[in-house]
Design a protein around this motif. Sequence first.
Motif, PDB file in Angstrom:
ATOM      1  N   LEU A 195       0.853  -1.190   0.000  1.00  0.00           N
ATOM      2  CA  LEU A 195       0.000   0.000   0.000  1.00  0.00           C
ATOM      3  C   LEU A 195       0.891   1.244   0.000  1.00  0.00           C
ATOM      4  O   LEU A 195       1.052   1.928   1.013  1.00  0.00           O
ATOM      5  CB  LEU A 195      -0.925  -0.009   1.229  1.00  0.00           C
ATOM      6  N   ASN A 196       1.480   1.546  -1.160  1.00  0.00           N
ATOM      7  CA  ASN A 196       2.385   2.684  -1.257  1.00  0.00           C
ATOM      8  C   ASN A 196       1.618   3.989  -1.424  1.00  0.00           C
ATOM      9  O   ASN A 196       0.388   4.023  -1.367  1.00  0.00           O
ATOM     10  CB  ASN A 196       3.375   2.470  -2.415  1.00  0.00           C
ATOM     11  N   SER A 197       2.365   5.066  -1.659  1.00  0.00           N
ATOM     12  CA  SER A 197       1.733   6.394  -1.733  1.00  0.00           C
ATOM     13  C   SER A 197       0.747   6.482  -2.891  1.00  0.00           C
ATOM     14  O   SER A 197      -0.305   7.124  -2.771  1.00  0.00           O
ATOM     15  CB  SER A 197       2.816   7.470  -1.866  1.00  0.00           C
ATOM     16  N   HIS A 198       1.079   5.847  -4.031  1.00  0.00           N
ATOM     17  CA  HIS A 198       0.158   5.884  -5.166  1.00  0.00           C
ATOM     18  C   HIS A 198      -1.160   5.187  -4.826  1.00  0.00           C
ATOM     19  O   HIS A 198      -2.246   5.686  -5.154  1.00  0.00           O
ATOM     20  CB  HIS A 198       0.795   5.193  -6.374  1.00  0.00           C
ATOM     21  N   VAL A 199      -1.063   4.031  -4.182  1.00  0.00           N
ATOM     22  CA  VAL A 199      -2.265   3.275  -3.834  1.00  0.00           C
ATOM     23  C   VAL A 199      -3.091   4.041  -2.802  1.00  0.00           C
ATOM     24  O   VAL A 199      -4.330   4.092  -2.894  1.00  0.00           O
ATOM     25  CB  VAL A 199      -1.886   1.878  -3.307  1.00  0.00           C
ATOM     26  N   LEU A 200      -2.429   4.637  -1.817  1.00  0.00           N
ATOM     27  CA  LEU A 200      -3.149   5.406  -0.788  1.00  0.00           C
ATOM     28  C   LEU A 200      -3.819   6.631  -1.408  1.00  0.00           C
ATOM     29  O   LEU A 200      -4.938   6.999  -1.010  1.00  0.00           O
ATOM     30  CB  LEU A 200      -2.191   5.821   0.323  1.00  0.00           C
ATOM     31  N   THR A 201      -3.154   7.261  -2.372  1.00  0.00           N
ATOM     32  CA  THR A 201      -3.774   8.403  -3.057  1.00  0.00           C
ATOM     33  C   THR A 201      -5.017   7.951  -3.820  1.00  0.00           C
ATOM     34  O   THR A 201      -6.059   8.634  -3.801  1.00  0.00           O
ATOM     35  CB  THR A 201      -2.771   9.044  -4.023  1.00  0.00           C
ATOM     36  N   PHE A 202      -4.907   6.807  -4.493  1.00  0.00           N
ATOM     37  CA  PHE A 202      -6.069   6.260  -5.205  1.00  0.00           C
ATOM     38  C   PHE A 202      -7.206   5.978  -4.226  1.00  0.00           C
ATOM     39  O   PHE A 202      -8.375   6.290  -4.508  1.00  0.00           O
ATOM     40  CB  PHE A 202      -5.668   4.976  -5.937  1.00  0.00           C
ATOM     41  N   ALA A 203      -6.876   5.406  -3.070  1.00  0.00           N
ATOM     42  CA  ALA A 203      -7.897   5.120  -2.062  1.00  0.00           C
ATOM     43  C   ALA A 203      -8.554   6.407  -1.574  1.00  0.00           C
ATOM     44  O   ALA A 203      -9.776   6.452  -1.346  1.00  0.00           O
ATOM     45  CB  ALA A 203      -7.284   4.359  -0.890  1.00  0.00           C
ATOM     46  N   ALA A 204      -7.761   7.470  -1.432  1.00  0.00           N
ATOM     47  CA  ALA A 204      -8.320   8.755  -0.989  1.00  0.00           C
ATOM     48  C   ALA A 204      -9.275   9.315  -2.040  1.00  0.00           C
ATOM     49  O   ALA A 204     -10.354   9.833  -1.707  1.00  0.00           O
ATOM     50  CB  ALA A 204      -7.192   9.744  -0.715  1.00  0.00           C
ATOM     51  N   VAL A 205      -8.905   9.212  -3.308  1.00  0.00           N
ATOM     52  CA  VAL A 205      -9.773   9.696  -4.387  1.00  0.00           C
ATOM     53  C   VAL A 205     -11.084   8.907  -4.407  1.00  0.00           C
ATOM     54  O   VAL A 205     -12.176   9.487  -4.553  1.00  0.00           O
ATOM     55  CB  VAL A 205      -9.050   9.588  -5.741  1.00  0.00           C
ATOM     56  N   VAL A 206     -10.986   7.591  -4.259  1.00  0.00           N
ATOM     57  CA  VAL A 206     -12.191   6.757  -4.225  1.00  0.00           C
ATOM     58  C   VAL A 206     -13.075   7.143  -3.042  1.00  0.00           C
ATOM     59  O   VAL A 206     -14.305   7.209  -3.157  1.00  0.00           O
ATOM     60  CB  VAL A 206     -11.796   5.267  -4.152  1.00  0.00           C
ATOM     61  N   SER A 207     -12.454   7.427  -1.904  1.00  0.00           N
ATOM     62  CA  SER A 207     -13.220   7.805  -0.721  1.00  0.00           C
ATOM     63  C   SER A 207     -13.957   9.115  -0.918  1.00  0.00           C
ATOM     64  O   SER A 207     -15.122   9.263  -0.516  1.00  0.00           O
ATOM     65  CB  SER A 207     -12.278   7.910   0.491  1.00  0.00           C
ATOM     66  N   VAL A 208     -13.283  10.086  -1.550  1.00  0.00           N
ATOM     67  CA  VAL A 208     -13.936  11.370  -1.818  1.00  0.00           C
ATOM     68  C   VAL A 208     -15.111  11.172  -2.776  1.00  0.00           C
ATOM     69  O   VAL A 208     -16.191  11.756  -2.592  1.00  0.00           O
ATOM     70  CB  VAL A 208     -12.914  12.375  -2.398  1.00  0.00           C
ATOM     71  N   PHE A 209     -14.912  10.330  -3.801  1.00  0.00           N
ATOM     72  CA  PHE A 209     -15.994  10.022  -4.736  1.00  0.00           C
ATOM     73  C   PHE A 209     -17.171   9.386  -3.994  1.00  0.00           C
ATOM     74  O   PHE A 209     -18.340   9.760  -4.221  1.00  0.00           O
ATOM     75  CB  PHE A 209     -15.470   9.078  -5.817  1.00  0.00           C
ATOM     76  N   ALA A 210     -16.891   8.438  -3.121  1.00  0.00           N
ATOM     77  CA  ALA A 210     -17.951   7.759  -2.376  1.00  0.00           C
ATOM     78  C   ALA A 210     -18.673   8.742  -1.461  1.00  0.00           C
ATOM     79  O   ALA A 210     -19.912   8.723  -1.353  1.00  0.00           O
ATOM     80  CB  ALA A 210     -17.368   6.610  -1.561  1.00  0.00           C
ATOM     81  N   LEU A 211     -17.922   9.611  -0.807  1.00  0.00           N
ATOM     82  CA  LEU A 211     -18.543  10.591   0.093  1.00  0.00           C
ATOM     83  C   LEU A 211     -19.480  11.517  -0.674  1.00  0.00           C
ATOM     84  O   LEU A 211     -20.596  11.799  -0.217  1.00  0.00           O
ATOM     85  CB  LEU A 211     -17.458  11.404   0.797  1.00  0.00           C
ATOM     86  N   ALA A 212     -19.048  11.971  -1.837  1.00  0.00           N
ATOM     87  CA  ALA A 212     -19.904  12.841  -2.644  1.00  0.00           C
ATOM     88  C   ALA A 212     -21.172  12.101  -3.070  1.00  0.00           C
ATOM     89  O   ALA A 212     -22.282  12.656  -3.022  1.00  0.00           O
ATOM     90  CB  ALA A 212     -19.143  13.330  -3.867  1.00  0.00           C
ATOM     91  N   LEU A 213     -21.018  10.837  -3.459  1.00  0.00           N
ATOM     92  CA  LEU A 213     -22.179  10.062  -3.901  1.00  0.00           C
ATOM     93  C   LEU A 213     -23.137   9.784  -2.749  1.00  0.00           C
ATOM     94  O   LEU A 213     -24.367   9.832  -2.911  1.00  0.00           O
ATOM     95  CB  LEU A 213     -21.708   8.732  -4.510  1.00  0.00           C
TER      96      LEU A 213
END
Length: 807
Positions: A367-385
């Motif tokens: 779970l490197n920085s790229h993967v964690l950034t992707f997870a953060a983007v997915v979380s923001v998308f989910a929160l908006a939805l």
Amino acid sequence: MNTFIQDLRYTLRQLRQSPGFAGTAILILAMGMCASIAIFGFVDAALIKPLPYSNPARLVEVTESVAMIPRANLSYPDYLDWKRLNQVFGSMDAYDGTGYLLRTPSGTEPVPATRVSDGFFRTLGIAPLLGRDFYAGEDLPAAPKTVMLSYTTWQKRFGGSRDVIGETVTLSGVPFTIVAVLPETFQFAPRGNAEFWTTLHASDSCALRRSCHNLTGIARLNDGISVEMALANMKSIARQLELEYPADNRDQGAFVAPLSEVMVTDIRPILLALLGGAGLLLVIACVNVSSLLLVRSESRRREIAVRGALGASRARLIRQFITEGAAIVTAGGVLGLAAAGAAMNILTRLISKDMLTGMPYLSGLSLNSHVLTFAAVVSVFALALFSVPPLARLPLTKLREGLNQGGRGYAGTLWRRFGAHLVVVEMAIAVVLLVGAGLLGKSFYRLLHVDVGFQIDHLATLEVALSDASYAKDEQVVAVTRQIVNRIRSLPGVQSVGLSTVLPVSFNGNTDWIRFVGRPYHGEHNEVNQREVSSAFFSTLQAKLLRGRYFTDADDASKPQAVVINETLAKKYFPGEDPVGKRIGDTELTPKSIKEIVGVVEDVKDGSLDSDTWPAVYYAFNQNPDTYFSLILRTSQSESSVLPSLASAIHEIDSGIGTMNETTMTARINDSPTAYLHRSSAWLVGGFASMALLLAVVGLYGVIAYSVNQRTREIGVRMALGAQRGSVCQLIMKEAGWVAGVGIAVGLLGSIGAATLIRGLLFGVRSWDAATLIAVSGVLAISALLASYVPARRAAKVDPMVALRCE
């Protein structure tokens, strides 16, 4: 901050009071995030993360190209000319895969290695951890033989001693001086498991012939030069060499592509397909959670109205809903991240060791920085939805209407339509994933049932390497191979033993150019697979003889040279005639090359399971011996039972013979890269599809059940006015049928487009395979029927007096 803390405390109390809702929402979200994050980790490592070299974007692979092989190897003379004549590369070097025999305390062991030109590591931009780089000219035939060690080999075989520089290591009987140790982080996917890196020393017979192709080139582009410009320049040079050497370079083109793309060309399609499948599963999970939140917001309309009446502003209510969504996203995200880390480890362990050696970029997958950034983007998308559906209800919520109707929990037309639309989206995505899984599964089934031209059961294989120093003469090679065959044949349960320089179902390659005696010739290259096989090879495989005869042990150097050809070659070059008795030779028909065709065999698949069958010529091993070959033996008992005794039986003849890769033919085929990639894609997309189907069915059930619950008064009135239970049940089922039908129809259209995108992964199946589309439609329809039947049956049992009394 004070109001945020209040909102957070209130949210936690709300979730604690509704553990079923909270647990379901968090688990569904975690499941979707786990799949998408885990697959993104592989995509990042293979396709996004830059290669660990200096300015890797400027590195390209440079090879020749012919009609049968778009990425053909370079010949050594062509490599020298390309390096000298090009105007687009700052540097150009070459390498080829090889192997050596290394004497160890436990015996002779074959070790993988790579031969490279002197500037190979400078082109990559890699500096040794210890020692020095190869000097310019150190790859010339007269130069001293030197070697670099991989970091793993340095640790495993030399104890990590820093005094190793200057020591001598004997490889296949030849001493090499150790000049460097490569960094621990160094990786080169095409030769991922190489232990020793030696200089080319192009002095063998292949290096002296322009027609012998065994090298792969790498180069660094000059500043301002694009890949397209480099390809154009190399094609121009190829045409120039074709005019200069028409016999050897006819129809020889050029291939130039970014090194980063070439290294992952085989797994790029499956990774993108899996990322798409995981993304669709994430969408369906988010839609499901959004549906749950919307249902919950409908049940809280009275609460919202009361809070508004007591002075809560719209912004205050919005912040409350956002806080609730953030709490669910945080819990689901943390759980999904933990599960994704575990899933990445599990998936990596499922990859065979042989395949992992060619994928060094997967080492240290985490779970490197790229993967964690992707997870953060997915979380923001989910929160908006998650925040939109409840917020959409606020402008339509009038306080008095909410206070008056809150007790009844009246479900308006807006909610019913919106919930139905969400289910349509879920059903459509489920159809896309199920169709994709069905097509991939069908492709895998057909791949494993390809006719390979021989009986694969009860076959075992073993690779053997002889020392060039100990067996320098052809007579010595022939003599020891006969000893090996006789010794293996004497083992219990062994019925017959054959050998070949290339095992079946390995690869299309190791080709030769042939010419037919007595036919007009205009310099064309008739390229065919070339294999040297023993007299018992075809009978051991139980391959079918169509014409003529097999080889015999009498076909040795004292007899006229004989060849056996496959059916594809016979049909292509001898249509309508019997090829037995015809003669072939090299492009110049030199006397030593003339061979007589003595037999035609039914096609034996040489290449991968999903590749075409090429014309093939089989030479008699006793007339064309090689120090590297594979044994293939047929047994009367379980083939795996004889594997432990093969190496020891050979070492009884000569302890200096190298053996490796004992396996069964069935395992070899089932674990081949082609089979693995098709199997993995089918299983993983199938898993996504199963979860999507479950979520879609649950979503449909939730919508219908909630609709029935909110329409209790309507149903009671209908029944009080004489409606029969069957008609009520039919009413509910009709509503569910429309939702499911629209979802399936939309999904079928989308699945045909999606299947077109993954057609590179399909084998023997069309992207619009009717049977798969019908089967998926049937599964979804039956699942929707079952999901709708329970709430429909409950609606039919409504007591009209009870329903009206509640009003």
